[in-house]
Design an enzyme around this catalytic site. Sequence first.
Site, PDB file in Angstrom:
ATOM      1  N   GLN B 124      38.108  -6.507  19.004  1.00 52.28           N
ATOM      2  CA  GLN B 124      38.687  -5.440  20.062  1.00 52.28           C
ATOM      3  C   GLN B 124      38.674  -5.814  21.451  1.00 52.28           C
ATOM      4  OE1 GLN B 124      36.521  -1.756  18.887  1.00 52.28           O
ATOM      5  NE2 GLN B 124      37.929  -0.392  19.612  1.00 52.28           N
ATOM      6  N   GLY B 125      39.551  -5.854  22.673  1.00 51.64           N
ATOM      7  CA  GLY B 125      38.489  -4.950  23.510  1.00 51.64           C
ATOM      8  C   GLY B 125      38.797  -4.702  24.822  1.00 51.64           C
ATOM      9  N   TYR B 126      37.924  -3.588  23.989  1.00 52.25           N
ATOM     10  CA  TYR B 126      37.534  -1.759  24.738  1.00 52.25           C
ATOM     11  C   TYR B 126      36.307  -2.260  25.668  1.00 52.25           C
ATOM     12  CZ  TYR B 126      40.800   0.501  22.023  1.00 52.25           C
ATOM     13  OH  TYR B 126      41.910   1.532  21.591  1.00 52.25           O
ATOM     14  N   GLU B 242      39.781   5.238  14.280  1.00 53.23           N
ATOM     15  CA  GLU B 242      37.894   3.615  14.189  1.00 53.23           C
ATOM     16  C   GLU B 242      36.943   5.185  13.304  1.00 53.23           C
ATOM     17  OE1 GLU B 242      36.655   2.404  17.186  1.00 53.23           O
ATOM     18  OE2 GLU B 242      34.483   1.132  16.257  1.00 53.23           O
ATOM     19  N   SER B 378      29.840   6.130  21.097  1.00 54.68           N
ATOM     20  CA  SER B 378      27.823   6.487  21.032  1.00 54.68           C
ATOM     21  C   SER B 378      27.798   8.545  20.261  1.00 54.68           C
ATOM     22  CB  SER B 378      26.741   6.867  22.541  1.00 54.68           C
ATOM     23  OG  SER B 378      27.597   7.543  23.038  1.00 54.68           O
ATOM     24  N   ASN B 379      26.938   8.447  19.700  1.00 48.62           N
ATOM     25  CA  ASN B 379      26.630   9.986  19.013  1.00 48.62           C
ATOM     26  C   ASN B 379      26.579  10.688  20.177  1.00 48.62           C
ATOM     27  OD1 ASN B 379      27.432   8.208  16.303  1.00 48.62           O
ATOM     28  ND2 ASN B 379      25.380   8.893  16.409  1.00 48.62           N
ATOM     29  N   GLU B 380      26.258  10.609  21.013  1.00 51.12           N
ATOM     30  CA  GLU B 380      26.475  11.289  22.265  1.00 51.12           C
ATOM     31  C   GLU B 380      27.625  11.845  22.436  1.00 51.12           C
ATOM     32  OE1 GLU B 380      24.661   8.715  22.397  1.00 51.12           O
ATOM     33  OE2 GLU B 380      22.369  10.051  22.248  1.00 51.12           O
TER      34      GLU B 380
END
Lengths: 373, 393
Positions: B124-126, B242, B378-380
């Site tokens: 995955q290139g994100y 995802e 992230s969860n934030e």
Amino acid sequence: MDFSFTEEQTLLRNSVQKYLADNYTFEHFKKISRTEPGWSQKDWKQFAELGLMAAPLPEAYGGLGGGPVDVMVVMEEFGKALVVEPYVSTVVVGGGFFNHGGSDAQKEEWLNKIAAGETVIAFAFAEPQGRFNFADLKTTAKKDGSGYTISGSKAVVLGAPWADALIVTARTAGGQRDAKGVSVFVVDKKAKGITTRDYPTVDGLHASEIAFENTPATLIGTADDGLKLIEQVTDEAIAAHASEAVGAMRVLVNATVEYSKTRKQFGVPIGKFQVLQHRMVDMFMNTEQSASITYMVTLKLGEGEVERKKAASAAKVQIGKAGRFVGQQAVQIHGGMGMTDELNVGHYFKRLTMLDTLYGNVDHHLKRYAELG
Amino acid sequence: MDVTFTPEEEAFRKEVQSFLAENLPKLGKTSRREFETKEDFLGWHRILAKKGWVAPHWPTQYGGTGWNVTQRYIYNEESARAEAPALLPFGLSMVGPVIFTYGNEEQKKKFLPRILSGEDWWCQGYSEPGAGSDLASLKTRAVREGDHYIVNGQKTWTTLAQYADWIFCLVRTNPDVKQQEGITFLLSDMKTPGITVKPIIVLDGAHEVNEVFFDNVKVPVENRVGEENKGWTYAKFLLVNERSGIAGVARSKKAIERLKEIARAETTDGKPLIATDEFSRKIAETEVELSALEYTELRTLAQESKGQMAGPESSILKIKGTEIQQRLTELVVEAVGYYAYPYDRFFGENEYVPGPDYAEAAAGNYFNMRKASIYGGSNEIQRGIIAKAVLGL
């Protein structure tokens, strides 16, 4: 009321700080902890030259006559630099056992060597079934002429690969978990009947699994009555490691705050996001609370047994919780970078994690604290 | 409202169980240290591909199983209970669905069968060094030259790129418009000249992620998915996918069983650790949270079975799922006491690591799992999504 340091203590801090800044960089830590033998004898000698080993030990035996506050000063700086050399097991644990429990001859022999940096001592106490109970011992010692012989095995003896002497706890009387019947011995690492398996630990230290088979050993203190001595000495070690943890937490708080000022996402430094600001404030408060409790335990080590034990357990609880929070959040706020081996942040997190386990984790010490009333 | 299983569904469960019992032992590998080579990761994938079960969530015309939501739930639960290796999501759950949803017929024909068979390993290139949480700020540049795009830039945190045959990338094709409107979704062969992979070692010592550099890499225009500058739409579609897989309820259930076994084996003051109030409460608390999450997931699945796409609520699954996974690894470290200390990667594959088997990698897994609240948004960021898209704040 005065929390200031004496001139000697300030000088001590400055000299440790300077030495570590010049010589004990993060790259140095990675290099020595990952190549044989896993520590630096050169640094060890320099620590002795600087008087760090002598600092807390009695003047009568080659020491400088300081005490726990000197250890606190040294250990906070060691915590900031991720020092791997076995200072606590040698000076605080080894020194503590001989100082509080040793005969005059033992003090003469050992404390002088410790103060001069001429010996490395590891503390072999843990056994798999015993978890954090020092009295839960399958290792036994029996009388043999004027001395003793030890048989059994010890788990995860930190610093043992480099040690020339081991302090070993063993049962001399009573049932497997009786408080009475525990004794403390000093054993020459090269003595017969010892087999070791050495390995690195997850936080960059080294440890050994050690088996003893009729290994000659010398008693420290009174036979069967060692548990009190063990608790006193490990409470002192807890104070030392608490200070180490505070040093590590201070680095993490500073590194995270700095990172959040420079790392930009969504066009602003991430430190501008209130959710992260409050998180970092919590990291900071956790660290300050930990520093406070480290002062408390350090100052109470000389008080009565119950006071001392409660202070040590309180410190373990505070430091264990704070270390986890600060470590996890430092990684979180650094994002992917915090997950890398390349950056120092993860290494402090790992050290803090293992310091929670050492000498009993939060649960163990909450229970101990509560039971002390 | 009904959460019981029909006799048909119970029969399906039996079928899955016997398949797992018959085929899992063929792998012969279990411990973390043994999952090192590309083949180790692909072994289970290939067995499932042969059976036709490797992509239950794909439409049947592309190789899906045609199972309903309940069957997929049963299949996942049984796989986790049997401790089947997790399949890599990059082809099956990420780029595969993007291709069959937004790709053209040729792309579907070319890529989908090779994802199913395991022939192509995708990465995955994100993320980029400057574009993490703020993914849309990505800078990797693709400039059209005839039949090709010329790609320059850098991707990072690319999981297992060292084994990859293909990479799907978000690239900037128009720098002069709103960030989200200048992004294109490109597929590149990893063997293309100009692509360099550099390892990143993570906290537990694993080589799990990489930096991927693009230096004048020529990517044929036919490898563009969908329209130029519409890549952000496909990227978001992929991220929501995802996230829904990320809850990991079935695996966490298994992890709780494991934790209980450990807490039964570990002793403190002569009794099992699980018999102490403080530790058994911690397990119970985590189990309660997981039960709630399981039903949250079931509610989401039920919605999905009615044809509604997973919405921003999938962020709940990501946040709670990863928090529980992290908590469980933390509790294993607590449970094993001093045997969390040995550094497992120091020991050879056939060497005995000091301490009980279950303690091996306890600390490593805990350190490694910290990534879960960082990756996949992230969860934030996830909380931000809920605040904005669900609560309207």
